[in-house]
Design a protein around this motif. Structure first.
Motif, PDB file in Angstrom:
ATOM      1  N   LEU A 110      46.102  19.180  54.313  1.00  0.00           N
ATOM      2  CA  LEU A 110      47.384  18.774  53.766  1.00  0.00           C
ATOM      3  C   LEU A 110      48.526  19.109  54.723  1.00  0.00           C
ATOM      4  O   LEU A 110      49.511  18.362  54.823  1.00  0.00           O
ATOM      5  N   LYS A 111      48.397  20.223  55.441  1.00  0.00           N
ATOM      6  CA  LYS A 111      49.440  20.642  56.377  1.00  0.00           C
ATOM      7  C   LYS A 111      49.608  19.637  57.505  1.00  0.00           C
ATOM      8  O   LYS A 111      50.718  19.411  57.996  1.00  0.00           O
ATOM      9  N   SER A 114      52.897  15.892  60.265  1.00  0.00           N
ATOM     10  CA  SER A 114      52.900  14.650  61.043  1.00  0.00           C
ATOM     11  C   SER A 114      53.614  13.508  60.329  1.00  0.00           C
ATOM     12  O   SER A 114      53.851  12.451  60.920  1.00  0.00           O
ATOM     13  N   GLY A 115      53.946  13.707  59.042  1.00  0.00           N
ATOM     14  CA  GLY A 115      54.597  12.646  58.273  1.00  0.00           C
ATOM     15  C   GLY A 115      53.680  11.496  57.914  1.00  0.00           C
ATOM     16  O   GLY A 115      54.136  10.395  57.614  1.00  0.00           O
ATOM     17  N   ARG A 116      52.357  11.740  57.910  1.00  0.00           N
ATOM     18  CA  ARG A 116      51.374  10.721  57.560  1.00  0.00           C
ATOM     19  C   ARG A 116      50.769  11.061  56.201  1.00  0.00           C
ATOM     20  O   ARG A 116      49.921  11.932  56.091  1.00  0.00           O
ATOM     21  N   GLN A 139      58.844  25.102  50.430  1.00  0.00           N
ATOM     22  CA  GLN A 139      59.886  24.612  51.317  1.00  0.00           C
ATOM     23  C   GLN A 139      60.183  23.161  50.977  1.00  0.00           C
ATOM     24  O   GLN A 139      59.356  22.459  50.390  1.00  0.00           O
ATOM     25  N   LYS A 140      61.357  22.686  51.381  1.00  0.00           N
ATOM     26  CA  LYS A 140      61.838  21.367  50.976  1.00  0.00           C
ATOM     27  C   LYS A 140      60.824  20.264  51.204  1.00  0.00           C
ATOM     28  O   LYS A 140      60.599  19.422  50.337  1.00  0.00           O
ATOM     29  N   ASP A 141      60.209  20.202  52.404  1.00  0.00           N
ATOM     30  CA  ASP A 141      59.318  19.089  52.741  1.00  0.00           C
ATOM     31  C   ASP A 141      57.856  19.353  52.408  1.00  0.00           C
ATOM     32  O   ASP A 141      57.007  18.481  52.609  1.00  0.00           O
ATOM     33  N   ASP A 142      57.553  20.548  51.915  1.00  0.00           N
ATOM     34  CA  ASP A 142      56.164  20.877  51.602  1.00  0.00           C
ATOM     35  C   ASP A 142      55.772  20.348  50.229  1.00  0.00           C
ATOM     36  O   ASP A 142      56.602  20.206  49.327  1.00  0.00           O
ATOM     37  N   TYR A 143      54.486  20.074  50.078  1.00  0.00           N
ATOM     38  CA  TYR A 143      53.947  19.748  48.756  1.00  0.00           C
ATOM     39  C   TYR A 143      52.506  20.214  48.690  1.00  0.00           C
ATOM     40  O   TYR A 143      51.869  20.490  49.713  1.00  0.00           O
ATOM     41  N   ASP A 144      52.003  20.333  47.490  1.00  0.00           N
ATOM     42  CA  ASP A 144      50.621  20.751  47.280  1.00  0.00           C
ATOM     43  C   ASP A 144      49.962  19.772  46.323  1.00  0.00           C
ATOM     44  O   ASP A 144      50.627  19.124  45.515  1.00  0.00           O
ATOM     45  N   LEU A 145      48.642  19.666  46.438  1.00  0.00           N
ATOM     46  CA  LEU A 145      47.884  18.718  45.633  1.00  0.00           C
ATOM     47  C   LEU A 145      46.674  19.394  45.004  1.00  0.00           C
ATOM     48  O   LEU A 145      46.031  20.234  45.617  1.00  0.00           O
ATOM     49  N   GLY A 152      33.873  12.028  59.685  1.00  0.00           N
ATOM     50  CA  GLY A 152      34.496  13.032  60.542  1.00  0.00           C
ATOM     51  C   GLY A 152      34.506  14.365  59.834  1.00  0.00           C
ATOM     52  O   GLY A 152      33.546  14.710  59.130  1.00  0.00           O
ATOM     53  N   VAL A 153      35.592  15.099  59.963  1.00  0.00           N
ATOM     54  CA  VAL A 153      35.645  16.461  59.431  1.00  0.00           C
ATOM     55  C   VAL A 153      35.755  16.471  57.906  1.00  0.00           C
ATOM     56  O   VAL A 153      35.500  17.485  57.267  1.00  0.00           O
ATOM     57  N   HIS A 154      36.115  15.361  57.309  1.00  0.00           N
ATOM     58  CA  HIS A 154      36.342  15.267  55.859  1.00  0.00           C
ATOM     59  C   HIS A 154      37.453  16.235  55.454  1.00  0.00           C
ATOM     60  O   HIS A 154      38.549  16.150  55.990  1.00  0.00           O
ATOM     61  N   SER A 155      37.236  17.177  54.550  1.00  0.00           N
ATOM     62  CA  SER A 155      38.347  18.030  54.105  1.00  0.00           C
ATOM     63  C   SER A 155      37.968  19.503  54.073  1.00  0.00           C
ATOM     64  O   SER A 155      38.429  20.251  53.202  1.00  0.00           O
ATOM     65  N   ASN A 156      37.158  19.923  55.019  1.00  0.00           N
ATOM     66  CA  ASN A 156      36.760  21.333  55.093  1.00  0.00           C
ATOM     67  C   ASN A 156      36.861  21.836  56.524  1.00  0.00           C
ATOM     68  O   ASN A 156      36.611  21.093  57.469  1.00  0.00           O
ATOM     69  N   GLY A 157      37.217  23.091  56.674  1.00  0.00           N
ATOM     70  CA  GLY A 157      37.269  23.705  57.998  1.00  0.00           C
ATOM     71  C   GLY A 157      38.571  23.504  58.741  1.00  0.00           C
ATOM     72  O   GLY A 157      38.665  23.822  59.930  1.00  0.00           O
ATOM     73  N   TYR A 158      39.606  23.028  58.062  1.00  0.00           N
ATOM     74  CA  TYR A 158      40.842  22.685  58.781  1.00  0.00           C
ATOM     75  C   TYR A 158      41.665  23.889  59.213  1.00  0.00           C
ATOM     76  O   TYR A 158      42.492  23.779  60.126  1.00  0.00           O
ATOM     77  N   SER A 159      41.463  25.037  58.624  1.00  0.00           N
ATOM     78  CA  SER A 159      42.134  26.231  59.150  1.00  0.00           C
ATOM     79  C   SER A 159      41.613  26.527  60.551  1.00  0.00           C
ATOM     80  O   SER A 159      42.389  26.870  61.461  1.00  0.00           O
ATOM     81  N   LEU A 160      40.301  26.365  60.754  1.00  0.00           N
ATOM     82  CA  LEU A 160      39.728  26.542  62.090  1.00  0.00           C
ATOM     83  C   LEU A 160      40.142  25.397  63.010  1.00  0.00           C
ATOM     84  O   LEU A 160      40.470  25.614  64.180  1.00  0.00           O
ATOM     85  N   VAL A 161      40.155  24.167  62.503  1.00  0.00           N
ATOM     86  CA  VAL A 161      40.581  23.024  63.319  1.00  0.00           C
ATOM     87  C   VAL A 161      41.985  23.245  63.854  1.00  0.00           C
ATOM     88  O   VAL A 161      42.258  23.044  65.049  1.00  0.00           O
ATOM     89  N   ARG A 162      42.899  23.673  63.000  1.00  0.00           N
ATOM     90  CA  ARG A 162      44.279  23.878  63.412  1.00  0.00           C
ATOM     91  C   ARG A 162      44.395  25.022  64.411  1.00  0.00           C
ATOM     92  O   ARG A 162      45.168  24.963  65.363  1.00  0.00           O
ATOM     93  N   ARG A 163      43.583  26.055  64.231  1.00  0.00           N
ATOM     94  CA  ARG A 163      43.576  27.172  65.191  1.00  0.00           C
ATOM     95  C   ARG A 163      43.082  26.696  66.553  1.00  0.00           C
ATOM     96  O   ARG A 163      43.652  27.050  67.606  1.00  0.00           O
ATOM     97  N   LEU A 164      42.051  25.866  66.572  1.00  0.00           N
ATOM     98  CA  LEU A 164      41.513  25.373  67.839  1.00  0.00           C
ATOM     99  C   LEU A 164      42.483  24.411  68.517  1.00  0.00           C
ATOM    100  O   LEU A 164      42.552  24.348  69.746  1.00  0.00           O
TER     101      LEU A 164
END
Length: 377
Positions: free
Chosen positions: A77-78, A83-85, A156-162, A194-206
């Motif tokens: 989600l981050k 990225s505004g996508r 924050q103003k531009d943040d959202y959660d789902l 592709g990565v689907h929706s798991n492991g993105y904390s590691l993806v973002r770190r890399l």
């Protein structure tokens, strides 16, 4: 000039505190056509009531067991926010819920979403809900309601959660996995996107380690930006899997498909054992898996070995089908007819092999591997 009850001071309204009721109403009006497009038998009520209605009898069920699932999309989600996508993140939300339903043999019936933000941007929220509606159509589920919460000070103003909530149904006696999974049964993999929706904390770190930004060309997909590539939506397996189940005798004792495993957080290592009886294990031939290039990049960038990759990412397989050995060709043909590209990726063996922990399972549940992930890149 209007005055309040506090000695002549102007009134402090809900809008002054950061909550725009008119924007919420505008969003409801904007998404009504999107929600209407997801209607299916059993779901015919208009959006806007205090609760969503669903008629199981109208959906054709005789003696159904309800199955429920809820999930989010994690820190993927981050990427959408930064990225505004926002157009496809709703598909991920639906996928993470309905793919968990279908592994029990259940047909998804309806979906509800929760969207929370610091400041409601109607255009952004509409894009998100459009993705949710797209996912619901792919799954055959009706979007019957949801909640939009504008909470200044929480986000924050531009943040959202789902968050997403799905309910499905399966006829009594046809719940998966079955208890007759035995050595010799075949493991059939369905490719991920592709990565689907798991492991993105590691993806973002890399990504940070590699010095890459969201607008930079993806090293593993040069025609796409990092944001575009990493926001490739999670595949929804519901329709092809249900079609294959129905074409091969259903999910009851006469059926050729004995079990399904949705490869989400924990990867193959954690999720396959969750559907295996405690006297068997699954042997996976990694060389049979054609991994999307993103996984090779992740492994190389992080210096990750096979075990770490397999317990973090789907590594190219988003769903595993466990089929009766004698009818495996029938299952493969049914999956191909439903538009899938199935691959035989292993077999069920007697218990033993390399131990792998699994949620709620003891040490006798195991998955063993042969080959290396690099063989699929």
């Amino acid at each position: 000039m209007a005055t309040g009850a506090s000695g002549g001071k102007p009134p402090i309204t809900y809008l002054d505190s950061g909550v725009d009721i008119d924007a919420g109403n505008a969003l409801v009006d904007a998404i009504k056509p999107l929600v209407k497009a997801t209607r299916r038998p059993g779901a015919d009520a208009e959006l806007g009531g205090f609760g969503g209605l669903f008629d199981l009898k109208a959906a054709g069920f005789r003696d159904p067991i309800l199955v429920a699932a809820n999930d989010g999309v994690g820190t993927k989600l981050k990427i959408a926010i930064d990225s505004g996508r926002h157009a496809t993140i709703g598909i991920d939300l639906v996928a993470m819920c309905v793919n968990d339903l279908v592994v029990q043999g259940a047909e998804p019936l309806f979906f509800l979403d929760y969207y929370a933000t610091g400041k409601l941007d109607v255009a952004v929220a509409r894009d998100v809900v459009k993705g949710i509606a797209d996912g619901c159509r792919q799954a055959g589920a009706a979007l019957i309601g949801g909640e939009t919460a504008e909470m200044p000070g929480m986000y924050q103003k531009d943040d959202y959660d789902l968050a997403g909530f799905a309910v499905g149904a399966v006829e009594r006696g046809e719940i998966l996995p079955r208890g007759d999974i035995v050595p010799g049964d075949v493991l059939i993999g369905l490719p991920s996107s592709g990565v689907h929706s798991n492991g993105y904390s590691l993806v973002r770190r890399l990504m940070t380690e590699a010095g890459l930004g969201w607008s930079d060309a993806a090293p593993f997909a040069r025609e796409m930006s990092m944001a575009e590539a990493l926001l490739t939506p999670t595949r929804i397996y519901v329709k092809p899997v249900l079609a294959a189940i129905r074409a091969t005798g259903g999910s009851g004792p006469q059926g050729a498909i004995k079990g399904l495993s949705h490869i989400t957080g924990g990867g193959i290592s954690e999720n396959l054992p969750r559907v295996l009886p405690d006297n068997v294990s699954g042997r996976v031939d990694l060389g049979a898996i054609a991994m999307p290039p993103v996984f090779g990049w992740l492994a190389a960038t992080g210096g990750l070995d096979d075990a770490e990759m397999l317990r973090t990412f789907n590594c190219g397989i988003g769903m595993i089908v466990i089929a009766d050995k004698a009818r495996a060709d029938e299952v493969l043909a049914a999956l191909r007819s439903a538009g899938e590209a199935p691959v035989v990726m292993g077999a069920v063996l007697p218990g033993g092999g390399e131990r792998s922990s699994a949620k709620g399972k003891g040490e006798s549940w195991a998955v063993s591997y042969r080959g290396r992930l690099s063989a699929g890149t």
